[in-house]
Enzyme design. Structure first.
Site, PDB file in Angstrom:
ATOM      1  N   HIS A 199       0.833  -1.205   0.000  1.00  0.00           N
ATOM      2  CA  HIS A 199       0.000   0.000   0.000  1.00  0.00           C
ATOM      3  C   HIS A 199       0.869   1.257   0.000  1.00  0.00           C
ATOM      4  O   HIS A 199       0.581   2.239  -0.684  1.00  0.00           O
ATOM      5  CB  HIS A 199      -0.914  -0.002   1.224  1.00  0.00           C
ATOM      6  CG  HIS A 199      -2.003  -1.015   1.150  1.00  0.00           C
ATOM      7  ND1 HIS A 199      -2.601  -1.557   2.269  1.00  0.00           N
ATOM      8  CD2 HIS A 199      -2.617  -1.584   0.099  1.00  0.00           C
ATOM      9  CE1 HIS A 199      -3.525  -2.416   1.892  1.00  0.00           C
ATOM     10  NE2 HIS A 199      -3.554  -2.445   0.591  1.00  0.00           N
ATOM     11  N   CYS A 496       0.430  -2.925 -17.549  1.00  0.00           N
ATOM     12  CA  CYS A 496      -0.300  -2.006 -16.675  1.00  0.00           C
ATOM     13  C   CYS A 496       0.051  -2.218 -15.211  1.00  0.00           C
ATOM     14  O   CYS A 496      -0.554  -1.622 -14.333  1.00  0.00           O
ATOM     15  CB  CYS A 496      -1.806  -2.137 -16.876  1.00  0.00           C
ATOM     16  SG  CYS A 496      -2.472  -3.738 -16.380  1.00  0.00           S
TER      17      CYS A 496
END
Length: 564
Positions: A199, A496
């Site tokens: 994160h 991506c």
């Protein structure tokens, strides 16, 4: 500078090594999250029977308040920050740990002790499960600290607001800590734990600030110490020579200024086109990305409208959300990824079973096996949004492992006049890319999961962070194999994953033959500018050099030797 030397026993100029995540260089004093009070699990007398119900209600209210604050922050955030905050809010209301705490209170434990014990129980459970569940341990501990602070009437724990630009160093950072950072005051991040796709790393990319994770010895650097963080080499230099540090920052700023002037379209210096696209998660993020030179959207993550809900959003609700993104990039390419939930992003309404290893379980396209209407409704919503905006988006399915799965998904997409593709995240899909391309029109490589599954290494593990580095030659070999399949069938293959946000690696990917690169909006100009400064021949030379190396560090060094 002299004062800062006395803050640490590390010698001036000591270089600590970690895993580079976001490029850039910053020199500033260290700040650290506030020290949390040490909790004594035995503290507090057992409650009398008559007081237990009111204590349970006090606990329930505190947990609900914490979850509500996280949901409110998610609503005001965009992109990755919004998603991770929403997921943490869901975890704060998870019936598992809440029930365990209530059981302890019912047996007489005060709420604070009950929260501490229940979270410890689930931390141990999640750690044993490993994989993506292990990454929630930091989130669980963050929830514990916030609930206990609420119970004790204390301010919410978190990162202090610095008076001057500072570098945030920590063992690890919870989503609620990183999601609200001001990049003008917190100018770089360094953590002892975490991996390239943690994160902390994802939000650092969104903020566009240098970041290094899994830094050995970082815990020995106290607040106030002047450090130089280099997000390109993955180093933290303790109390460096001030003149040298400022010169390094000035050079990085020069490079950043050159990148800020890049206006697209994506191409090498000799004109070989490589589309530079943006990753987005909602309309607000898409509108922000539209302010960059991004040529479209290479990854529209659709999980946000599904998370933190008790019921599936309607087709009309979904269509409205998708239309916002299509409107923002009207006339340009938009690639929508269908729901990638499961594992660490469970859906309350999908009937997820408990799994011994969720990262290898029912996630991504596999959810549709037991919930076929979930996929059908989402594709109906995408088609409705396309009609509403007069566009024809591309759609891709996550976690495809077989040609049969690709064929089934393509049928669903084509029946709605949508252009079908799949994510290459599983090594099996890379190995069978040419067969998969018999059924779909494009491939998009998700390097985060591809690295995790290729290297058999939890992408959130600090101990294994060098294995999940996207520069691993084995991962890049699978990328090369996938691109060759695209070339053989004359179909586009993009990247991506977070690897596309690394300007140096972007050039290597272009050299391998990747047709598009999709990154966080903050990384678009850096990637485009680096590509524009290299010829296709240089990119190919760097790619060839990387593929014959034996480690991620060697691969990065080989690319630097060619591209600078």
């Amino acid at each position: 500078m002299t004062a800062s030397f006395s803050l640490t026993s590390l010698s001036p100029g000591t270089v600590l090594h970690g895993v580079p995540v976001v490029a850039g260089v910053q020199y500033a004093p260290v700040i650290r999250p506030g020290t949390l009070p040490t909790l004594d699990p035995a503290a507090g007398a057992d409650l009398a029977e008559a007081d237990r119900q009111s204590e349970r209600e006090r606990f329930t209210a505190a947990a609900a308040t914490v979850a509500g604050r996280l949901r409110e922050r998610a609503a005001h955030a965009t992109g990755a920050a919004s998603e991770v905050l929403a997921a943490t809010a869901t975890l704060a209301q998870d019936r598992g740990w809440l029930g365990a705490a209530e059981k302890r209170i019912k047996e007489g434990a005060p709420a604070v002790r009950a929260v501490d014990g229940a979270i410890d129980q689930f931390v141990e459970m999640f750690t044993k499960l490993g994989g993506l569940m292990a990454e929630r341990v930091t989130d669980l501990r963050d929830i514990r600290d916030r609930v206990i602070a609420e119970l004790n009437g204390l301010p919410e724990p978190g990162v202090p607001l610095p008076d001057v630009p500072s570098i945030l160093c920590a063992e690890d950072l919870a989503p609620a800590d990183t999601a609200g950072l001001d990049p003008k005051l917190v100018v770089a991040l360094a953590t002892t734990l975490g991996g390239p796709t943690s994160h902390t790393a994802i939000i650092a990319r969104q903020l566009g600030i240098p970041c290094v994770v899994a830094v050995t010895g970082l815990d020995d650097v106290p607040a106030g110490t002047m450090v130089l963080v280099d997000g390109t080499t993955g180093t933290v230099t303790v109390t460096p020579d001030e003149a040298e540090a400022k010169a390094a920052v000035a050079e990085a700023e020069r490079v950043a200024a050159a990148a800020a002037n890049w206006s697209g379209p994506g191409a090498t210096s000799d004109g070989h086109a490589v589309a530079v696209l943006a990753n987005v998660q909602d309309g607000a993020a898409a509108r922000a990305a539209r302010e960059t030179p991004a040529e479209g959207v290479g990854l529209f993550r659709t999980e946000l409208c599904f998370l933190n809900r008790d019921t599936e959003p309607t087709v009309d609700e979904q269509a409205g959300i998708y239309a916002e993104v299509l409107d923002a990039f009207s006339g340009l390419k938009v690639v929508i990824r269908t729901l990638d939930a499961g594992s660490d992003k469970p859906l309350k309404f999908a009937g997820h079973p408990d799994e011994a290893n969720p990262a290898l379980g029912v996630r991504g396209i596999r959810i549709a096996e037991g919930n076929p209407r979930l996929l059908e409704n989402q594709l109906d919503a995408i088609a409705a949004a396309a009609d509403r905006t007069n566009t024809r988006p591309w759609v891709m399915a996550p976690m495809i492992a077989t040609a049969e799965e690709a064929k089934a998904f393509a049928g669903h997409a084509r029946s709605r006049n949508l252009t079908p593709g799949v994510m290459i995240e599983v090594p099996a899909a890379a190995l069978l890319a040419e067969r998969i391309l018999e059924h779909v029109d494009f491939l998009s490589i998700g390097t985060n999961d591809l690295a995790q599954y290729t290297m058999a290494a939890d992408r959130m593990s600090a101990e294994l962070a060098t294995l999940t580095d996207p520069w691993q030659p084995a991962v890049l070999a699978l990328v090369a194999m996938t691109v060759r399949a695209g070339t053989a069938t004359d179909k586009p293959v993009g990247v991506c994953g977070e690897a596309a946000a690394d300007p140096l690696l972007a050039c290597v990917l272009a050299g391998l033959g990747v047709s598009s690169l999709s990154a966080a909006a903050a990384a678009v100009q850096g990637v485009g500018a680096k590509l524009a400064g290299a010829t296709l021949a240089q990119c190919r030379e760097a790619a060839e050099a990387v593929l014959v190396t034996a480690s991620a560090a060697d691969a990065r060094a080989a690319a630097l030797a060619v591209l600078g």
